[in-house]
Design an enzyme around this catalytic site. Sequence first.
Site, PDB file in Angstrom:
ATOM      1  N   ARG A   1     -10.753   0.799  16.773  1.00 35.73           N
ATOM      2  CA  ARG A   1     -10.621   1.821  15.720  1.00 35.73           C
ATOM      3  C   ARG A   1     -11.746   1.633  14.703  1.00 35.73           C
ATOM      4  NH1 ARG A   1      -6.900   1.984  10.559  1.00 35.73           N
ATOM      5  NH2 ARG A   1      -7.402   4.086   9.876  1.00 35.73           N
TER       6      ARG A   1
ATOM      7  N   HIS B   1     -12.182   7.103   5.511  1.00 39.14           N
ATOM      8  CA  HIS B   1     -11.609   5.822   5.076  1.00 39.14           C
ATOM      9  C   HIS B   1     -12.232   5.458   3.718  1.00 39.14           C
ATOM     10  CE1 HIS B   1      -9.577   1.956   6.672  1.00 39.14           C
ATOM     11  NE2 HIS B   1      -9.911   1.697   5.426  1.00 39.14           N
TER      12      HIS B   1
ATOM     13  N   GLU C   1      -4.765   6.219   4.735  1.00 37.70           N
ATOM     14  CA  GLU C   1      -4.033   5.818   3.531  1.00 37.70           C
ATOM     15  C   GLU C   1      -4.252   6.722   2.317  1.00 37.70           C
ATOM     16  OE1 GLU C   1      -4.906   1.672   2.872  1.00 37.70           O
ATOM     17  OE2 GLU C   1      -3.819   1.067   4.648  1.00 37.70           O
TER      18      GLU C   1
ATOM     19  N   ASN D   1      -0.052   1.687   8.898  1.00 40.69           N
ATOM     20  CA  ASN D   1      -0.711   0.476   8.431  1.00 40.69           C
ATOM     21  C   ASN D   1       0.338  -0.358   7.709  1.00 40.69           C
ATOM     22  OD1 ASN D   1      -3.011   1.748   9.327  1.00 40.69           O
ATOM     23  ND2 ASN D   1      -3.966   1.957   7.323  1.00 40.69           N
TER      24      ASN D   1
ATOM     25  N   TYR E   1       1.368  -4.204   6.225  1.00 46.85           N
ATOM     26  CA  TYR E   1       0.902  -5.550   5.882  1.00 46.85           C
ATOM     27  C   TYR E   1       1.993  -6.478   5.386  1.00 46.85           C
ATOM     28  CZ  TYR E   1      -3.963  -4.201   6.481  1.00 46.85           C
ATOM     29  OH  TYR E   1      -5.151  -3.797   7.034  1.00 46.85           O
TER      30      TYR E   1
ATOM     31  N   GLU F   1      -3.142  -0.628  11.564  1.00 46.52           N
ATOM     32  CA  GLU F   1      -3.655  -1.810  10.854  1.00 46.52           C
ATOM     33  C   GLU F   1      -2.530  -2.792  10.623  1.00 46.52           C
ATOM     34  OE1 GLU F   1      -5.730  -1.244   7.104  1.00 46.52           O
ATOM     35  OE2 GLU F   1      -6.765   0.506   7.903  1.00 46.52           O
TER      36      GLU F   1
HETATM   37  C1  GBH Z   1      -5.763  -1.574   3.996  1.00 51.29           C
HETATM   38  O1  GBH Z   1      -4.882  -1.096   3.005  1.00 51.29           O
HETATM   39  C2  GBH Z   1      -7.055  -0.775   4.020  1.00 51.29           C
HETATM   40  O2  GBH Z   1      -6.904   0.374   4.861  1.00 51.29           O
HETATM   41  C3  GBH Z   1      -8.232  -1.582   4.539  1.00 51.29           C
HETATM   42  O3  GBH Z   1      -9.431  -0.894   4.320  1.00 51.29           O
HETATM   43  C4  GBH Z   1      -8.248  -2.943   3.867  1.00 51.29           C
HETATM   44  O4  GBH Z   1      -9.356  -3.709   4.214  1.00 51.29           O
HETATM   45  C5  GBH Z   1      -6.960  -3.644   4.237  1.00 51.29           C
HETATM   46  O5  GBH Z   1      -5.890  -2.909   3.724  1.00 51.29           O
HETATM   47  C6  GBH Z   1      -6.805  -5.030   3.646  1.00 51.29           C
HETATM   48  O6  GBH Z   1      -6.646  -4.977   2.262  1.00 51.29           O
HETATM   49  O7  GBH Z   1      -4.493  -5.076  -5.344  1.00 51.29           O
HETATM   50  O8  GBH Z   1      -2.273  -5.792  -5.962  1.00 51.29           O
HETATM   51  O9  GBH Z   1      -2.963  -3.491  -6.370  1.00 51.29           O
HETATM   52  C7  GBH Z   1      -3.638  -1.757   2.986  1.00 51.29           C
HETATM   53  C8  GBH Z   1      -2.713  -1.258   1.888  1.00 51.29           C
HETATM   54  C9  GBH Z   1      -2.410  -1.086  -0.440  1.00 51.29           C
HETATM   55  C10 GBH Z   1      -2.760  -3.209   0.484  1.00 51.29           C
HETATM   56  C11 GBH Z   1      -2.867  -1.557  -1.776  1.00 51.29           C
HETATM   57  C12 GBH Z   1      -3.204  -3.746  -0.863  1.00 51.29           C
HETATM   58  C13 GBH Z   1      -3.256  -3.373  -3.225  1.00 51.29           C
HETATM   59  C14 GBH Z   1      -2.396  -4.305  -3.958  1.00 51.29           C
HETATM   60  N1  GBH Z   1      -3.088  -1.819   0.613  1.00 51.29           N
HETATM   61  N2  GBH Z   1      -2.623  -2.988  -1.952  1.00 51.29           N
HETATM   62  S1  GBH Z   1      -3.087  -4.681  -5.543  1.00 51.29           S
END
Ligand code: GBH
Length: 481
Positions: free
Chosen positions: A84, A129, A174, A316, A318, A384
């Site tokens: 991807r 993106h 996102e 996505n 995490y 993701e």
């Molecule tokens: C992904 O977002 C992105 O699509 C990707 O580009 C990125 O590299 C990857 O995450 C890893 O970060 O900083 O405390 O406000 C994942 C969703 C939502 C996770 C926002 C981090 C920020 C928390 N993200 N969140 S904060």
Amino acid sequence: VLSCVPGRGNMFPPDFAWGAATAAHQIEGGWQADGKGPSIWDTFCHQEKGRVFGEQNGDVSCNSYELWEKDLECIQQLGLTHYRLSLSWARLLPDGTTRHVNQKGVQYYNKVIDDLLSCNVSPMITLYHFDLPQALQDQGGWKSQEIVPLFDSYARFCFQTFGDRVKLWITINEPYVCAKLGHEDGIHAPGLKEAGISAYLVGHNMLRAHATAWHSYDSFYRPKQKGAVSLAINSDWFEPLDPGCKEDIAATERDLAFTLGWFAWPVFVTGDYPETMRSAIDSQSEKLGYGGSSRLPSFSKDDPTVLGTADFFALNYYTSRKVKPGGDSGQMLGIKSDRNAEEVLDPSWPISGVSWLAVVPSGLRKLLKYIKDTLNNPAVYITENGFSQVGPLQMEDVERCEFYKDTIFEVGKAIEEDGVDVRGYFAWSLLDNFEWADGFSVRFGLFHVDFSDAKRSRTIYRSGQEYAKTIVKYKRAICVQ
Ligand code: GBH
């Protein structure tokens, strides 16, 4: 037809997509190479100090613009079936419009796609993106409805140019992050802090843009190209802090509505935002004296139909959160006070490198089940999922190995025991890369990248080796007639 039977050693269907993901601005560099126009992330990094860790930027990054063939070697070393990547809109269309096409950009992505296919790797392509052409930001960016036909033209250009070979498309990655981090918190480009107003508008225009592009594909390209199009929605899994407490349960529902629901309900369930979300925003508006104007826009009959504009669910995932009411005094206009949900970490969850990433593989299985049950049982690609390293370099990244092993096992159980129609899994990320506001301090790669070396040499981590073995194991597992 071969199919894998539960209990026979393979929880994954034989055509399961085993992938890894990247994004243009995070890996390519070449920010001005061969006629590329600037994007909002180029501007965001260059314009003002203090926005990105160590004043870093994506000018060179992994230099994948020049070193694509090295990336391809990494992809082959992992034995991926899918890769991807995202396209840089401003590399293809420097001022954002199809009035001027940068042929060098077209050539670059043609080579990437052709090389992947010649190695038997299927591309999944994200059109957007986070890296809007600066020229379009100058005309109002995602806050302006003018962006909708411009995005559609860009999307059609990409379907037309690459769609003969690309069968899996993501329009927007996102929208939640673009809207909230970019236009409310101001920690992502374009760096706006317009709490409680702009994020909802941006989200609305992103849904319109996505839906319009999906309809274009459906009408003009699908008949010949026969691919599938969706948008990538990020969501944590949320659970009430106290499962017996009504207020915590209600706060959890609000949090789900404001994260997953904001974009999933319009596309998969009702064609409109979750009622929980709208009523929470409206009652805050009332309370804070915004009674007359609805901050959350509505879809009108002039808008494209949004319901049904996804051929699969792209998730996505995490991390997970426990939820209770609060998080804000409720006196300030903003998403936080609208949502009235405070997110806390369970002390038993280990933290990966970055503070927001608590390791909760089981949350993915629960979220997949929730998606199945509430979003009409869509086909799902996990587009993701990953684990970051911060601080001293560890090539023997045992914690990340455990993370992937446990997470993939949970995905298998979602398929086998919960009957979720999961079609693929993409690790974030193929390479250590430019981690937005965290710069190069946060490493998500399956390959280490040496950013102090002009050659940006790539070296596989232990987790990359283990992921490669996992793929082989599941592809070879016994399948029966
Ligand atoms: C992904 O977002 C992105 O699509 C990707 O580009 C990125 O590299 C990857 O995450 C890893 O970060 O900083 O405390 O406000 C994942 C969703 C939502 C996770 C926002 C981090 C920020 C928390 N993200 N969140 S904060």
